[in-house]
Scaffold this motif. Structure first.
Motif, mmCIF file in Angstrom:
data_model
loop_
_atom_site.group_PDB
_atom_site.id
_atom_site.type_symbol
_atom_site.label_atom_id
_atom_site.label_comp_id
_atom_site.label_asym_id
_atom_site.label_seq_id
_atom_site.Cartn_x
_atom_site.Cartn_y
_atom_site.Cartn_z
ATOM 1 N N CYS A 1 0.860 -1.184 0.000
ATOM 2 C CA CYS A 1 0.000 0.000 0.000
ATOM 3 C C CYS A 1 0.896 1.235 0.000
ATOM 4 C CB CYS A 1 -0.904 -0.008 1.230
ATOM 5 S SG CYS A 1 -2.109 1.339 1.250
ATOM 6 N N VAL A 2 0.680 2.102 -0.977
ATOM 7 C CA VAL A 2 1.487 3.309 -1.116
ATOM 8 C C VAL A 2 0.567 4.529 -1.058
ATOM 9 C CG1 VAL A 2 3.089 4.606 -2.563
ATOM 10 C CG2 VAL A 2 3.167 2.089 -2.554
ATOM 11 N N PHE A 3 0.807 5.396 -0.077
ATOM 12 C CA PHE A 3 0.103 6.675 -0.034
ATOM 13 C C PHE A 3 1.103 7.784 -0.339
ATOM 14 C CE2 PHE A 3 -0.667 10.662 2.120
ATOM 15 C CZ PHE A 3 -1.929 10.999 1.645
ATOM 16 N N GLU A 4 0.727 8.675 -1.260
ATOM 17 C CA GLU A 4 1.540 9.843 -1.552
ATOM 18 C C GLU A 4 0.682 11.094 -1.397
ATOM 19 O OE1 GLU A 4 4.458 9.910 -4.825
ATOM 20 O OE2 GLU A 4 3.669 7.930 -5.376
ATOM 21 N N GLY A 5 1.136 12.023 -0.568
ATOM 22 C CA GLY A 5 0.511 13.333 -0.493
ATOM 23 C C GLY A 5 1.206 14.240 -1.488
ATOM 24 N N VAL A 6 0.442 14.886 -2.376
ATOM 25 C CA VAL A 6 1.037 15.712 -3.426
ATOM 26 C C VAL A 6 0.517 17.147 -3.321
ATOM 27 C CG1 VAL A 6 1.355 13.753 -4.968
ATOM 28 C CG2 VAL A 6 -0.746 15.083 -5.100
ATOM 29 N N VAL A 7 1.289 18.060 -3.858
ATOM 30 C CA VAL A 7 0.935 19.484 -3.806
ATOM 31 C C VAL A 7 -0.125 19.772 -4.862
ATOM 32 C CG1 VAL A 7 1.787 21.839 -4.017
ATOM 33 C CG2 VAL A 7 3.266 20.047 -3.037
ATOM 34 N N ARG A 8 -1.276 20.285 -4.451
ATOM 35 C CA ARG A 8 -2.342 20.619 -5.391
ATOM 36 C C ARG A 8 -2.284 22.118 -5.733
ATOM 37 N NH1 ARG A 8 -5.232 19.569 -0.560
ATOM 38 N NH2 ARG A 8 -6.205 21.446 0.325
ATOM 39 N N ASN A 9 -3.009 22.489 -6.764
ATOM 40 C CA ASN A 9 -2.900 23.855 -7.288
ATOM 41 C C ASN A 9 -3.934 24.826 -6.724
ATOM 42 O OD1 ASN A 9 -5.274 23.122 -8.502
ATOM 43 N ND2 ASN A 9 -4.561 23.407 -10.606
ATOM 44 N N ASN A 10 -4.624 24.433 -5.644
ATOM 45 C CA ASN A 10 -5.637 25.325 -5.092
ATOM 46 C C ASN A 10 -5.840 25.050 -3.611
ATOM 47 O OD1 ASN A 10 -8.383 23.617 -4.667
ATOM 48 N ND2 ASN A 10 -7.189 22.791 -6.370
ATOM 49 N N SER A 11 -6.340 26.065 -2.906
ATOM 50 C CA SER A 11 -6.676 25.932 -1.493
ATOM 51 C C SER A 11 -7.752 26.954 -1.153
ATOM 52 C CB SER A 11 -5.437 26.165 -0.620
ATOM 53 O OG SER A 11 -5.771 26.078 0.750
ATOM 54 N N LYS A 12 -8.911 26.462 -0.709
ATOM 55 C CA LYS A 12 -10.023 27.318 -0.304
ATOM 56 C C LYS A 12 -10.374 28.350 -1.380
ATOM 57 C CE LYS A 12 -9.026 26.687 4.592
ATOM 58 N NZ LYS A 12 -8.696 27.319 5.897
ATOM 59 N N GLY A 13 -10.425 27.887 -2.610
ATOM 60 C CA GLY A 13 -10.847 28.735 -3.706
ATOM 61 C C GLY A 13 -9.775 29.635 -4.286
ATOM 62 N N LYS A 14 -8.540 29.543 -3.776
ATOM 63 C CA LYS A 14 -7.452 30.372 -4.284
ATOM 64 C C LYS A 14 -6.428 29.501 -4.999
ATOM 65 C CE LYS A 14 -5.940 33.707 -1.717
ATOM 66 N NZ LYS A 14 -5.346 34.482 -0.595
ATOM 67 N N ARG A 15 -5.780 30.058 -6.017
ATOM 68 C CA ARG A 15 -4.791 29.312 -6.779
ATOM 69 C C ARG A 15 -3.459 29.274 -6.029
ATOM 70 N NH1 ARG A 15 -1.094 29.582 -11.320
ATOM 71 N NH2 ARG A 15 -1.113 31.874 -11.385
ATOM 72 N N THR A 16 -2.992 28.071 -5.754
ATOM 73 C CA THR A 16 -1.720 27.877 -5.070
ATOM 74 C C THR A 16 -0.583 27.877 -6.083
ATOM 75 O OG1 THR A 16 -2.802 26.568 -3.332
ATOM 76 C CG2 THR A 16 -0.418 26.337 -3.563
ATOM 77 N N LEU A 17 0.465 28.632 -5.787
ATOM 78 C CA LEU A 17 1.632 28.679 -6.674
ATOM 79 C C LEU A 17 2.654 27.604 -6.303
ATOM 80 C CD1 LEU A 17 2.175 32.553 -6.860
ATOM 81 C CD2 LEU A 17 0.837 31.091 -8.387
ATOM 82 N N HIS A 18 2.924 27.487 -5.024
ATOM 83 C CA HIS A 18 3.834 26.451 -4.531
ATOM 84 C C HIS A 18 3.725 26.406 -3.011
ATOM 85 C CE1 HIS A 18 6.388 30.090 -4.239
ATOM 86 N NE2 HIS A 18 6.874 29.510 -3.157
ATOM 87 N N LEU A 19 4.374 25.423 -2.399
ATOM 88 C CA LEU A 19 4.400 25.275 -0.945
ATOM 89 C C LEU A 19 5.841 25.269 -0.450
ATOM 90 C CD1 LEU A 19 1.836 22.360 -0.326
ATOM 91 C CD2 LEU A 19 1.378 24.819 -0.422
ATOM 92 N N VAL A 20 6.004 25.645 0.810
ATOM 93 C CA VAL A 20 7.283 25.480 1.494
ATOM 94 C C VAL A 20 7.010 24.760 2.815
ATOM 95 C CG1 VAL A 20 9.161 26.645 2.706
ATOM 96 C CG2 VAL A 20 8.445 27.449 0.456
ATOM 97 N N TYR A 21 7.727 23.664 3.045
ATOM 98 C CA TYR A 21 7.572 22.891 4.279
ATOM 99 C C TYR A 21 8.742 23.163 5.213
ATOM 100 C CZ TYR A 21 3.680 20.039 2.603
ATOM 101 O OH TYR A 21 2.454 19.612 2.154
ATOM 102 N N GLU A 22 8.417 23.310 6.490
ATOM 103 C CA GLU A 22 9.419 23.520 7.541
ATOM 104 C C GLU A 22 9.166 22.521 8.649
ATOM 105 O OE1 GLU A 22 9.538 26.793 10.960
ATOM 106 O OE2 GLU A 22 10.250 27.607 9.050
#
Length: 230
Positions: free
Chosen positions: A122-143
């Motif tokens: 079983c493989v789960f991958e969380g991936v960066v999507r292009n939207n959040s709460k109706g706004k267009r996401t450009l990219h993410l930064v994780y800390e």
């Protein structure tokens, strides 16, 4: 006595520093430290009821007393400092836990873990999507609080190996800048039968989102925001 403080995500932005050292009276509790900080940084008061704290990489509550030389980490709920290495790894037979800044290749890890006796993976991958709460996401930064995060990944992996009849487990999280479509986290579980693999994988990712000190900042066309848990 002197205590080393670490700040993450929104709280790091509020105090304007990743870490600092302060003098506190003998017998001071974490609540006392927070009160001291709030005098200089009033915005921290907004987080008093939800802030999480850890002493020497273990979660503690605000009535805990600090000791000379303790490392006290203060952070918002995980969304679920920099160390010299870009890669932190715990690897044992049948187990892999990793904090990395490199792209995650879940299929490669799967092939490395799969045993001849396994009938399911079983493989789960969380991936960066292009939207959040109706706004267009450009990219993410994780800390992350990296060393503590690695420890928590290991605790989750050990638990699922004991709780379910599974073979191998890998939990890998990426930090830094991630573009749309890139994998931020992967959980991989092998087992003789599919049910155990599904259940263990499901539990592991849900638990990761609750207890592993990792935060993400979403970048939009009109600004940016740290995403925090509840």
């Amino acid at each position: 006595m002197r205590v080393r403080l670490l700040f993450f995500a929104t709280l790091k932005d509020i105090v304007g520093a990743r870490e600092m050292q302060i003098e506190v009276p003998v017998g001071a509790t974490i609540a006392d430290v927070l009160t001291h900080l709030e005098r200089s940084y009033p915005r921290l008061k907004d987080y008093r009821s939800v802030v999480l704290t850890a002493v020497n990489e273990e979660y503690v509550d605000q009535i805990t007393r600090v000791q000379e030389g303790d490392e006290l980490a203060i952070f918002p709920p995980v969304s679920g400092g920099e160390v010299e290495s870009d890669l932190l790894t715990i690897r044992r037979p049948g187990e892999l836990y990793q904090i990395t800044r490199d792209p995650i290749d879940a299929q490669k890890i799967s092939r490395q873990l799969l045993r001849p006796e396994d009938g399911a993976i079983c493989v789960f991958e969380g991936v960066v999507r292009n939207n959040s709460k109706g706004k267009r996401t450009l990219h993410l930064v994780y800390e992350s609080y990296e060393t503590m995060a690695l420890k928590k990944l290991e605790e989750i992996g050990i638990f699922v190996r004991e709780a379910w009849d599974i073979g191998c487990v890998a939990i890998v999280h990426r930090l830094g800048h991630l573009d749309i479509g890139e994998t931020s986290v992967a959980v991989i579980v092998t087992s003789g039968h599919r049910r155990a693999a599904f259940d263990a994988c499901h539990y592991a990712i849900d638990k990761l989102k609750k207890v592993v000190p990792i935060w993400k900042k979403e970048f939009f066309e009109d600004g940016e925001i740290w995403i925090e848990g509840q």
